[in-house]
Design a protein around this motif. Sequence first.
Motif, PDB file in Angstrom:
ATOM      1  N   LEU A   1       1.402  -1.713  -4.312  1.00 41.47           N
ATOM      2  CA  LEU A   1       0.981  -2.995  -3.742  1.00 41.47           C
ATOM      3  C   LEU A   1      -0.426  -3.364  -4.192  1.00 41.47           C
ATOM      4  CD1 LEU A   1       2.224  -2.823  -0.030  1.00 41.47           C
ATOM      5  CD2 LEU A   1       3.182  -4.195  -1.872  1.00 41.47           C
ATOM      6  N   MET A   2      -1.304  -2.362  -4.253  1.00 44.94           N
ATOM      7  CA  MET A   2      -2.687  -2.618  -4.659  1.00 44.94           C
ATOM      8  C   MET A   2      -2.755  -3.207  -6.062  1.00 44.94           C
ATOM      9  SD  MET A   2      -4.513   0.798  -3.064  1.00 44.94           S
ATOM     10  CE  MET A   2      -5.987   0.621  -4.077  1.00 44.94           C
ATOM     11  N   TYR A   3      -1.887  -2.723  -6.952  1.00 49.48           N
ATOM     12  CA  TYR A   3      -1.859  -3.249  -8.316  1.00 49.48           C
ATOM     13  C   TYR A   3      -1.453  -4.733  -8.334  1.00 49.48           C
ATOM     14  CZ  TYR A   3      -2.314   1.514 -10.099  1.00 49.48           C
ATOM     15  OH  TYR A   3      -2.769   2.774 -10.386  1.00 49.48           O
ATOM     16  N   GLN A   4      -0.755  -5.149  -7.273  1.00 52.70           N
ATOM     17  CA  GLN A   4      -0.347  -6.550  -7.156  1.00 52.70           C
ATOM     18  C   GLN A   4      -1.332  -7.362  -6.313  1.00 52.70           C
ATOM     19  OE1 GLN A   4       3.909  -6.867  -6.032  1.00 52.70           O
ATOM     20  NE2 GLN A   4       4.076  -4.699  -6.521  1.00 52.70           N
ATOM     21  N   GLY A   5      -2.445  -6.716  -5.930  1.00 53.89           N
ATOM     22  CA  GLY A   5      -3.448  -7.410  -5.139  1.00 53.89           C
ATOM     23  C   GLY A   5      -3.083  -7.538  -3.675  1.00 53.89           C
ATOM     24  N   LEU A   6      -2.211  -6.654  -3.170  1.00 51.20           N
ATOM     25  CA  LEU A   6      -1.766  -6.738  -1.778  1.00 51.20           C
ATOM     26  C   LEU A   6      -2.204  -5.505  -0.995  1.00 51.20           C
ATOM     27  CD1 LEU A   6       1.913  -7.916  -2.403  1.00 51.20           C
ATOM     28  CD2 LEU A   6      -0.010  -9.352  -1.732  1.00 51.20           C
ATOM     29  N   LYS A   7      -2.328  -5.660   0.318  1.00 54.04           N
ATOM     30  CA  LYS A   7      -2.613  -4.549   1.206  1.00 54.04           C
ATOM     31  C   LYS A   7      -1.360  -4.204   2.003  1.00 54.04           C
ATOM     32  CE  LYS A   7      -7.539  -5.539   1.818  1.00 54.04           C
ATOM     33  NZ  LYS A   7      -8.611  -5.870   2.788  1.00 54.04           N
ATOM     34  N   LEU A   8      -1.187  -2.919   2.277  1.00 57.65           N
ATOM     35  CA  LEU A   8       0.014  -2.476   2.983  1.00 57.65           C
ATOM     36  C   LEU A   8       0.144  -3.149   4.341  1.00 57.65           C
ATOM     37  CD1 LEU A   8       2.498  -0.669   3.222  1.00 57.65           C
ATOM     38  CD2 LEU A   8       1.014   1.157   4.080  1.00 57.65           C
ATOM     39  N   GLN A   9      -0.941  -3.210   5.104  1.00 55.08           N
ATOM     40  CA  GLN A   9      -0.854  -3.795   6.441  1.00 55.08           C
ATOM     41  C   GLN A   9      -0.470  -5.271   6.382  1.00 55.08           C
ATOM     42  OE1 GLN A   9      -1.063  -1.940   9.392  1.00 55.08           O
ATOM     43  NE2 GLN A   9      -0.080  -3.839  10.044  1.00 55.08           N
ATOM     44  N   ASP A  10      -1.007  -6.000   5.391  1.00 51.42           N
ATOM     45  CA  ASP A  10      -0.627  -7.410   5.226  1.00 51.42           C
ATOM     46  C   ASP A  10       0.859  -7.535   4.893  1.00 51.42           C
ATOM     47  OD1 ASP A  10      -3.240  -8.092   5.701  1.00 51.42           O
ATOM     48  OD2 ASP A  10      -3.777  -8.297   3.591  1.00 51.42           O
ATOM     49  N   TYR A  11       1.336  -6.615   4.057  1.00 53.21           N
ATOM     50  CA  TYR A  11       2.747  -6.595   3.672  1.00 53.21           C
ATOM     51  C   TYR A  11       3.627  -6.356   4.902  1.00 53.21           C
ATOM     52  CZ  TYR A  11       7.023  -4.792   1.418  1.00 53.21           C
ATOM     53  OH  TYR A  11       8.317  -4.570   1.034  1.00 53.21           O
ATOM     54  N   LEU A  12       3.235  -5.390   5.740  1.00 48.14           N
ATOM     55  CA  LEU A  12       4.011  -5.079   6.946  1.00 48.14           C
ATOM     56  C   LEU A  12       3.945  -6.225   7.953  1.00 48.14           C
ATOM     57  CD1 LEU A  12       3.062  -1.311   7.499  1.00 48.14           C
ATOM     58  CD2 LEU A  12       5.075  -2.249   6.363  1.00 48.14           C
ATOM     59  N   ASP A  13       2.766  -6.854   8.063  1.00 43.80           N
ATOM     60  CA  ASP A  13       2.629  -7.991   8.980  1.00 43.80           C
ATOM     61  C   ASP A  13       3.553  -9.132   8.555  1.00 43.80           C
ATOM     62  OD1 ASP A  13       0.755  -6.608  10.416  1.00 43.80           O
ATOM     63  OD2 ASP A  13      -0.977  -7.596   9.509  1.00 43.80           O
ATOM     64  N   PHE A  14       3.646  -9.350   7.242  1.00 42.57           N
ATOM     65  CA  PHE A  14       4.507 -10.423   6.729  1.00 42.57           C
ATOM     66  C   PHE A  14       5.978 -10.147   7.058  1.00 42.57           C
ATOM     67  CE2 PHE A  14       7.225 -12.028   3.263  1.00 42.57           C
ATOM     68  CZ  PHE A  14       7.001 -13.395   3.409  1.00 42.57           C
ATOM     69  N   LEU A  15       6.370  -8.865   6.956  1.00 41.37           N
ATOM     70  CA  LEU A  15       7.761  -8.491   7.236  1.00 41.37           C
ATOM     71  C   LEU A  15       8.023  -8.297   8.730  1.00 41.37           C
ATOM     72  CD1 LEU A  15       8.460  -5.882   4.403  1.00 41.37           C
ATOM     73  CD2 LEU A  15       9.041  -8.304   4.423  1.00 41.37           C
ATOM     74  N   LYS A  16       6.922  -8.321   9.515  1.00 37.92           N
ATOM     75  CA  LYS A  16       7.031  -8.066  10.963  1.00 37.92           C
ATOM     76  C   LYS A  16       7.631  -6.675  11.221  1.00 37.92           C
ATOM     77  CE  LYS A  16       7.321 -12.908  12.414  1.00 37.92           C
ATOM     78  NZ  LYS A  16       7.027 -13.515  11.113  1.00 37.92           N
ATOM     79  N   VAL A  17       7.099  -5.694  10.491  1.00 40.20           N
ATOM     80  CA  VAL A  17       7.567  -4.309  10.595  1.00 40.20           C
ATOM     81  C   VAL A  17       6.393  -3.418  10.997  1.00 40.20           C
ATOM     82  CG1 VAL A  17       8.500  -2.337   9.300  1.00 40.20           C
ATOM     83  CG2 VAL A  17       9.374  -4.632   8.868  1.00 40.20           C
ATOM     84  N   THR A  18       6.609  -2.504  11.941  1.00 38.76           N
ATOM     85  CA  THR A  18       5.553  -1.584  12.346  1.00 38.76           C
ATOM     86  C   THR A  18       5.427  -0.461  11.323  1.00 38.76           C
ATOM     87  OG1 THR A  18       7.013  -0.133  13.618  1.00 38.76           O
ATOM     88  CG2 THR A  18       6.057  -2.050  14.782  1.00 38.76           C
ATOM     89  N   VAL A  19       4.264   0.201  11.328  1.00 34.31           N
ATOM     90  CA  VAL A  19       4.046   1.334  10.432  1.00 34.31           C
ATOM     91  C   VAL A  19       5.069   2.434  10.718  1.00 34.31           C
ATOM     92  CG1 VAL A  19       2.443   3.173   9.775  1.00 34.31           C
ATOM     93  CG2 VAL A  19       1.586   0.850  10.142  1.00 34.31           C
ATOM     94  N   ALA A  20       5.342   2.683  11.997  1.00 33.29           N
ATOM     95  CA  ALA A  20       6.290   3.736  12.379  1.00 33.29           C
ATOM     96  C   ALA A  20       7.690   3.453  11.818  1.00 33.29           C
ATOM     97  CB  ALA A  20       6.348   3.868  13.894  1.00 33.29           C
ATOM     98  N   ASP A  21       8.151   2.197  11.957  1.00 33.52           N
ATOM     99  CA  ASP A  21       9.480   1.842  11.437  1.00 33.52           C
ATOM    100  C   ASP A  21       9.503   1.904   9.912  1.00 33.52           C
ATOM    101  OD1 ASP A  21      10.568   1.487  13.923  1.00 33.52           O
ATOM    102  OD2 ASP A  21      10.199  -0.674  14.001  1.00 33.52           O
TER     103      ASP A  21
END
Length: 432
Positions: free
Chosen positions: A324-344
């Motif tokens: 994701l970093m290579y695409q300029g994205l952050k993991l937490q932003d990605y999860l927020d967009f998908l509405k998915v928790t870190v645990a899931d």
Amino acid sequence: MKYTTKAAEKSTVKITIKYDGEDWKNAQQKAYLKLRGKFAINGFRKGKAPKHVIESAYGKGVFYDEALNDMFAQSYGEILAKEEKKFVVVGDPSVTVEKLEDDGVTLVAIVPVKPEVKISNYKGMKIQQYAYTVKDEEVAAELARVQDRNARKVEVTDRAAQNGDIVNIDFVGTVDGVKFDGGEAEGFDLTLGSGQFIPGFEDQVVGMNIGETKDVNVTFPENYQAENLKGKAAVFAVKLNAIQGKELPELTDEFIKDATGSETVEEYKTKARERLQAQADRRANDQTENSILDAIAANAEVEIPQAMIEREIDGLVQKFEYQLMYQGLKLQDYLDFLKVTVADFRKNYEEQAKKNVLNQLIISQLIKDEKLEATEEEVDAKVAEQAASVNKTAEEYKKNMDPRQFDYIRSDIVITKLFNFLKENNEMYVEA
């Protein structure tokens, strides 16, 4: 301090540590000296109150936690060093206090350890081997990609959009008439046939003319990342603003030399075939090794500590985070967009992590059972090979090598020996 170790259930070891009264007294004194500056006692300057005064004011156990933690931290490291040949710790210990009295303390630590795998069979099995031969069409596709990378973009106004075109579109997506996050854009450039959008979307844009609007009907895949859109039918209102086509260069020796450095088209085709075959051989070897491990794993028994699985999940998540970093994205932003928790999100990796850990344990166990090692001559040969690839002598190359590189080389040699052994001792077949 005295201790005992005992194998416990689910690939753990029980370590019982006993401290006598003198050990316990010294640990409390050490804790007092470390923490006394934190206590304010009337009649004493801060940090100068005697130990018994602080205990009277704050309770007899005021220094217990620090003393216990300090005792265990020191003892635990010593114990692991002494027992390193008996077991390998793979996670943090769970510590409880079994006894706490003036004449001594007993702590019990349950420690997850690397388990041994019971492998009932790893020889004489019939196992699929993979092999691939590069086809002429694949080489032709490589040539086409070179042309495509060097194509000239031209504005198109006299025809409808077709596969390979770059179209500029506006779109608004709805599910049951309601807009959804990420389903709307203006002036978006899309290469038709790239597979960038939901299956069916790009196919329906093919044939549209500049200025035309159209409802594109698609269905989100069942494995789509956003939970609220999985399997849902959607409608995209699409307007086509502009079309850019590609004007491919003529495939000549002169073009190939400028684009790739090869002297002729035929020379590039030869190099491309060799490169593609090397990639195909690596893919086939990886699949063959996975096939071997799957066959062995089917006959293996092991209790994998959850700590090992969690650690492997950490690695898989970190790998995805780097992508994701290579695409300029952050993991937490990605999860927020998908509405998915870190645990899931981590749960998605659990089965793959279990398989990876089991394979690692099988490899480790078989190397141990077959007593496979890398000789110094083999390591030197591998170093010389790597040195030659960067035009250095082995002596020059070694000067800049980290000790971990030598460890990696030894590990690679041993694992290669193991799979060669397994291929030789099993019936390998290639499907027609």
